[in-house]
Design a protein around this motif. Structure first.
Motif, PDB file in Angstrom:
ATOM      1  N   ASN A 376     -38.947 -65.566 -18.025  1.00  0.00           N
ATOM      2  CA  ASN A 376     -38.083 -64.910 -17.070  1.00  0.00           C
ATOM      3  C   ASN A 376     -37.563 -63.530 -17.398  1.00  0.00           C
ATOM      4  OD1 ASN A 376     -35.906 -66.574 -18.388  1.00  0.00           O
ATOM      5  ND2 ASN A 376     -34.774 -65.134 -17.214  1.00  0.00           N
ATOM      6  N   ALA A 377     -37.293 -62.665 -16.459  1.00  0.00           N
ATOM      7  CA  ALA A 377     -36.820 -61.291 -16.748  1.00  0.00           C
ATOM      8  C   ALA A 377     -35.479 -61.275 -16.339  1.00  0.00           C
ATOM      9  CB  ALA A 377     -37.683 -60.231 -16.373  1.00  0.00           C
ATOM     10  N   SER A 378     -34.915 -60.038 -16.582  1.00  0.00           N
ATOM     11  CA  SER A 378     -33.635 -59.557 -16.053  1.00  0.00           C
ATOM     12  C   SER A 378     -33.899 -58.691 -14.635  1.00  0.00           C
ATOM     13  CB  SER A 378     -32.659 -59.045 -16.892  1.00  0.00           C
ATOM     14  OG  SER A 378     -31.574 -58.153 -16.139  1.00  0.00           O
ATOM     15  N   ALA A 379     -33.316 -59.195 -13.553  1.00  0.00           N
ATOM     16  CA  ALA A 379     -33.889 -58.466 -12.316  1.00  0.00           C
ATOM     17  C   ALA A 379     -33.264 -56.978 -12.344  1.00  0.00           C
ATOM     18  CB  ALA A 379     -33.304 -59.167 -10.849  1.00  0.00           C
ATOM     19  N   ASP A 380     -32.116 -56.821 -12.881  1.00  0.00           N
ATOM     20  CA  ASP A 380     -31.328 -55.167 -12.657  1.00  0.00           C
ATOM     21  C   ASP A 380     -31.723 -54.509 -13.511  1.00  0.00           C
ATOM     22  OD1 ASP A 380     -29.906 -56.308 -10.622  1.00  0.00           O
ATOM     23  OD2 ASP A 380     -28.554 -57.226 -11.832  1.00  0.00           O
ATOM     24  N   THR A 381     -33.047 -54.550 -14.257  1.00  0.00           N
ATOM     25  CA  THR A 381     -33.268 -53.567 -15.327  1.00  0.00           C
ATOM     26  C   THR A 381     -34.898 -53.089 -15.241  1.00  0.00           C
ATOM     27  OG1 THR A 381     -32.207 -54.948 -16.910  1.00  0.00           O
ATOM     28  CG2 THR A 381     -33.639 -53.571 -17.827  1.00  0.00           C
ATOM     29  N   GLY A 382     -34.965 -52.000 -15.159  1.00  0.00           N
ATOM     30  CA  GLY A 382     -36.588 -51.192 -14.820  1.00  0.00           C
ATOM     31  C   GLY A 382     -36.923 -51.000 -16.341  1.00  0.00           C
ATOM     32  N   THR A 383     -38.509 -51.108 -16.211  1.00  0.00           N
ATOM     33  CA  THR A 383     -39.160 -50.694 -17.475  1.00  0.00           C
ATOM     34  C   THR A 383     -40.182 -49.682 -17.269  1.00  0.00           C
ATOM     35  OG1 THR A 383     -40.517 -52.648 -17.100  1.00  0.00           O
ATOM     36  CG2 THR A 383     -38.646 -53.135 -18.360  1.00  0.00           C
ATOM     37  N   SER A 384     -40.725 -49.130 -18.310  1.00  0.00           N
ATOM     38  CA  SER A 384     -41.669 -48.047 -18.265  1.00  0.00           C
ATOM     39  C   SER A 384     -43.218 -48.829 -18.373  1.00  0.00           C
ATOM     40  CB  SER A 384     -41.823 -47.339 -19.600  1.00  0.00           C
ATOM     41  OG  SER A 384     -41.895 -47.981 -20.763  1.00  0.00           O
ATOM     42  N   TYR A 385     -43.226 -50.236 -18.622  1.00  0.00           N
ATOM     43  CA  TYR A 385     -44.320 -50.651 -18.657  1.00  0.00           C
ATOM     44  C   TYR A 385     -44.098 -51.696 -17.189  1.00  0.00           C
ATOM     45  CZ  TYR A 385     -41.487 -54.397 -20.733  1.00  0.00           C
ATOM     46  OH  TYR A 385     -40.055 -55.187 -20.994  1.00  0.00           O
ATOM     47  N   THR A 386     -45.601 -52.456 -16.821  1.00  0.00           N
ATOM     48  CA  THR A 386     -45.632 -53.239 -15.746  1.00  0.00           C
ATOM     49  C   THR A 386     -45.076 -54.822 -16.133  1.00  0.00           C
ATOM     50  OG1 THR A 386     -47.682 -53.701 -15.720  1.00  0.00           O
ATOM     51  CG2 THR A 386     -47.184 -51.766 -14.579  1.00  0.00           C
ATOM     52  N   PRO A 387     -44.701 -55.444 -15.149  1.00  0.00           N
ATOM     53  CA  PRO A 387     -44.372 -57.153 -15.430  1.00  0.00           C
ATOM     54  C   PRO A 387     -45.860 -57.600 -15.762  1.00  0.00           C
ATOM     55  CG  PRO A 387     -43.319 -56.422 -13.377  1.00  0.00           C
ATOM     56  CD  PRO A 387     -43.976 -55.264 -13.787  1.00  0.00           C
ATOM     57  N   ALA A 388     -46.904 -57.488 -15.377  1.00  0.00           N
ATOM     58  CA  ALA A 388     -48.234 -57.887 -15.815  1.00  0.00           C
ATOM     59  C   ALA A 388     -48.511 -57.611 -17.059  1.00  0.00           C
ATOM     60  CB  ALA A 388     -49.100 -57.118 -15.046  1.00  0.00           C
ATOM     61  N   GLN A 389     -47.938 -56.513 -17.747  1.00  0.00           N
ATOM     62  CA  GLN A 389     -48.268 -56.319 -19.090  1.00  0.00           C
ATOM     63  C   GLN A 389     -47.510 -57.182 -20.051  1.00  0.00           C
ATOM     64  OE1 GLN A 389     -47.531 -51.622 -18.463  1.00  0.00           O
ATOM     65  NE2 GLN A 389     -49.157 -51.529 -20.213  1.00  0.00           N
ATOM     66  N   ALA A 390     -46.376 -57.876 -19.700  1.00  0.00           N
ATOM     67  CA  ALA A 390     -45.692 -58.618 -20.275  1.00  0.00           C
ATOM     68  C   ALA A 390     -45.749 -59.994 -20.013  1.00  0.00           C
ATOM     69  CB  ALA A 390     -44.274 -58.082 -20.448  1.00  0.00           C
ATOM     70  N   TYR A 391     -46.947 -60.308 -19.240  1.00  0.00           N
ATOM     71  CA  TYR A 391     -47.119 -61.723 -18.750  1.00  0.00           C
ATOM     72  C   TYR A 391     -48.156 -62.397 -19.811  1.00  0.00           C
ATOM     73  CZ  TYR A 391     -48.149 -65.920 -15.840  1.00  0.00           C
ATOM     74  OH  TYR A 391     -48.185 -67.053 -15.492  1.00  0.00           O
ATOM     75  N   PRO A 392     -47.624 -63.475 -20.305  1.00  0.00           N
ATOM     76  CA  PRO A 392     -48.408 -64.134 -21.432  1.00  0.00           C
ATOM     77  C   PRO A 392     -49.813 -64.874 -20.805  1.00  0.00           C
ATOM     78  CG  PRO A 392     -46.114 -64.602 -21.537  1.00  0.00           C
ATOM     79  CD  PRO A 392     -46.362 -64.189 -20.296  1.00  0.00           C
ATOM     80  N   GLY A 393     -49.770 -65.077 -19.487  1.00  0.00           N
ATOM     81  CA  GLY A 393     -50.920 -65.792 -18.920  1.00  0.00           C
ATOM     82  C   GLY A 393     -50.629 -67.088 -18.429  1.00  0.00           C
ATOM     83  N   ASN A 394     -51.291 -67.428 -17.304  1.00  0.00           N
ATOM     84  CA  ASN A 394     -50.998 -68.788 -16.585  1.00  0.00           C
ATOM     85  C   ASN A 394     -51.330 -70.050 -17.672  1.00  0.00           C
ATOM     86  OD1 ASN A 394     -50.680 -67.511 -14.258  1.00  0.00           O
ATOM     87  ND2 ASN A 394     -52.789 -67.898 -13.444  1.00  0.00           N
TER      88      ASN A 394
END
Length: 513
Positions: A376-394
């Motif tokens: 889980n992330a924080s909704a109120d924070t933007g990043t230079s990378y995409t969510p997919a780049q930080a996803y560990p995998g199913n």
């Protein structure tokens, strides 16, 4: 929680009401949450699962039943429950009793078929609820009309169907209309007729059968509004009693407890997991924040497996503390700069993914573990990378989520504009819904609340936020949600029960109570 400095506590409310139906019955299940909790609390919410038990007992007649009688004036069923099987593995029954008194006998010599009679029923049982000792207190209910029946062997008996009659309920849910009890003698109808004719009368008969209580489904979303979705709370570290207070103040019955391990004092303080001991035996399922870098170390080192030994120790400690089924939030709000495990760029994201995989692989190797992992992330924070780049995998994630607070940095500073932002920002709710669907993962919201902030960016008492969140949870079949009801300071307030948010509290009670 971005402004959080320390993690405190709260306490459990773990009772419940099951529906019982040898007619339509519900009762209060008294549960003791810990040494500081006394008395019986009533559970109101989704049914905790269906339980089917063997019922063995006797029916006694007063006066004796004989063929010449129109019907005995009354009869009593007294029986014991055993061999109980529950659809919910968190509910078990070790012993139980059923007594029933009929105004006229549904099983008698004069009438070996027909509609039977109305009755009153008393049930009690002892067992466990999510590992916590529990007991149904006796309850007396008026039942729907019983029916004389035979089973496949031709044995005489009677059945009391669910879905009819009058019931007194302790709590807010009704019994399943499909629940029922069927009890049979060891005699066929013809044998019973012969016995009745030859004897001066029948004082008692042995009976055996089954009784079903509750609903076939376990707790969860998918019907009944937001109140049917399992609820959790953070009200302070290692403090189940305050969680009971939260339930009383909001008219809810939280079954999940949010807490956090030590995030600043090094590996030994983190993997000791001492706060978990305070939740042992309380009946709550722990949603635990795991500081993957507790004031020391780097994401890059973690990606190599350098810290696996600490997480192996943590896993063993959690299992030994009775938290083998904890839901673990590894490096929660990883996209927020306020934590040591902050994922700042694409390089960090790649290291975070490998580090996460190392941790999950290590902890899953622990004997007896049943851990689930919440990304889980924080909704109120933007990043230079995409969510997919930080996803560990199913293969390494069980739930996906984002923490949502009623906070806004845009203009106009209105509840409507704030809610629009919660939906549309990079790590917001619209993203979460599509990401979860794409990966086939259930959604969990481990932190959310209204807020007052010392920098002025909290929306304060905003009932529309509560209503919007409740509707979103239902629409997206959220697996569970956990509100954050703790004031970090006098000027940073998040506790919906502290008097700062009266309209929001009323909305919360209406939606989740």
């Amino acid at each position: 929680m971005g402004t959080q400095k320390v993690f405190l506590r709260r306490r459990p409310m773990a009772p419940m009401v099951l529906a019982l139906t040898t007619a339509v019955v519900a009762a209060s299940l008294g549960v003791t949450a810990g040494p500081a909790v006394a008395g019986t609390h009533r559970y109101r919410g989704a049914a905790p699962g269906q339980v089917t038990c063997r019922l063995v007992g006797t029916v006694s007649f007063s006066p004796k039943a004989s063929k010449s009688d129109v019907a005995p004036s009354s009869s009593h069923l007294r029986g014991r429950l055993s061999h109980c099987a529950a659809s919910n593995p968190g509910v078990s029954i070790s012993s139980g009793r059923v007594t029933e008194q009929f105004s006229a006998s549904p099983l008698n010599c004069a009438t070996l078929s027909g509609t039977g009679a109305r009755a009153t029923l008393s049930v009690s049982w002892k067992g466990a609820l999510f590992g916590l000792k529990a007991a149904y207190s006796d309850t007396t209910e008026a039942t729907s009309r019983s029916q004389v029946v035979t089973n496949a062997n031709g044995d005489e008996g009677f059945a009391i169907p669910g879905g009819g009659g009058f019931a007194l309920t302790a709590g807010s849910f009704a019994s399943s209309s499909g629940s029922a009890a069927s009890v049979y003698t060891t005699m066929t109808r013809s044998v019973l007729a012969v016995v009745c004719g030859r004897q001066q009368g029948v004082r008692r008969m042995s009976v055996a059968g089954t009784i079903t209580v509750g609903s076939p489904s376990d707790q969860g979303g998918g019907g009944g509004g937001a109140s049917a979705i399992p609820l959790g709370d953070y009200a302070g570290t290692d403090d189940p009693q305050d969680l009971v207070g939260f339930g009383a103040a909001t008219g809810t019955d939280p079954t999940y407890a949010v807490d956090y391990l030590d995030k600043t004092d090094g590996w030994s303080a983190m993997d000791d997991a001492s706060i978990a001991q305070g939740w042992k035996g309380t009946g709550y399922r722990l949603v635990l924040g795991i500081p993957i870098l507790p004031g020391t170390g780097t994401l890059a080192e973690g990606a190599t497996g350098a810290y696996n030994g600490y997480f192996a120790t943590l896993a063993r400690n959690l299992v030994s503390d009775g938290e083998a089924n904890a839901i673990l939030r590894l490096g929660w709000e990883f996209n927020g700069s306020w934590y040591p495990w902050y994922v700042a760029d694409a390089t960090d994201a790649a290291n975070f993914v490998r580090f996460w995989q190392q941790i999950v692989t290590t902890m899953r190797a622990a004997t007896g573990q049943q851990f689930k992992f919440l990304w889980n992330a924080s909704a109120d924070t933007g990043t230079s990378y995409t969510p997919a780049q930080a996803y560990p995998g199913n293969a390494y994630v069980d739930y996906v989520g984002t923490d949502v607070y009623d906070e806004f940095w845009g203009s106009p500073f209105t509840p409507a504009a704030s809610w629009s932002s919660e939906l549309t920002q990079q790590w917001g709710l619209n993203w979460l819904a599509s990401f979860a669907a794409a990966h086939g993962k259930p959604i969990a919201i481990p932190e959310w609340s209204v807020s007052v902030r010392d920098d002025g960016h909290g929306l304060g008492d905003d009932p529309s936020f509560i209503d919007n969140m409740a509707a979103w949870f239902v629409a997206h079949q959220v697996a569970f949600d956990c509100i954050f009801s703790f004031d970090i300071s006098g000027s940073n307030r998040y506790d919906i029960t502290d008097g700062t948010f009266p309209a929001s509290l009323a909305a919360f009670r209406a939606a989740f109570g």
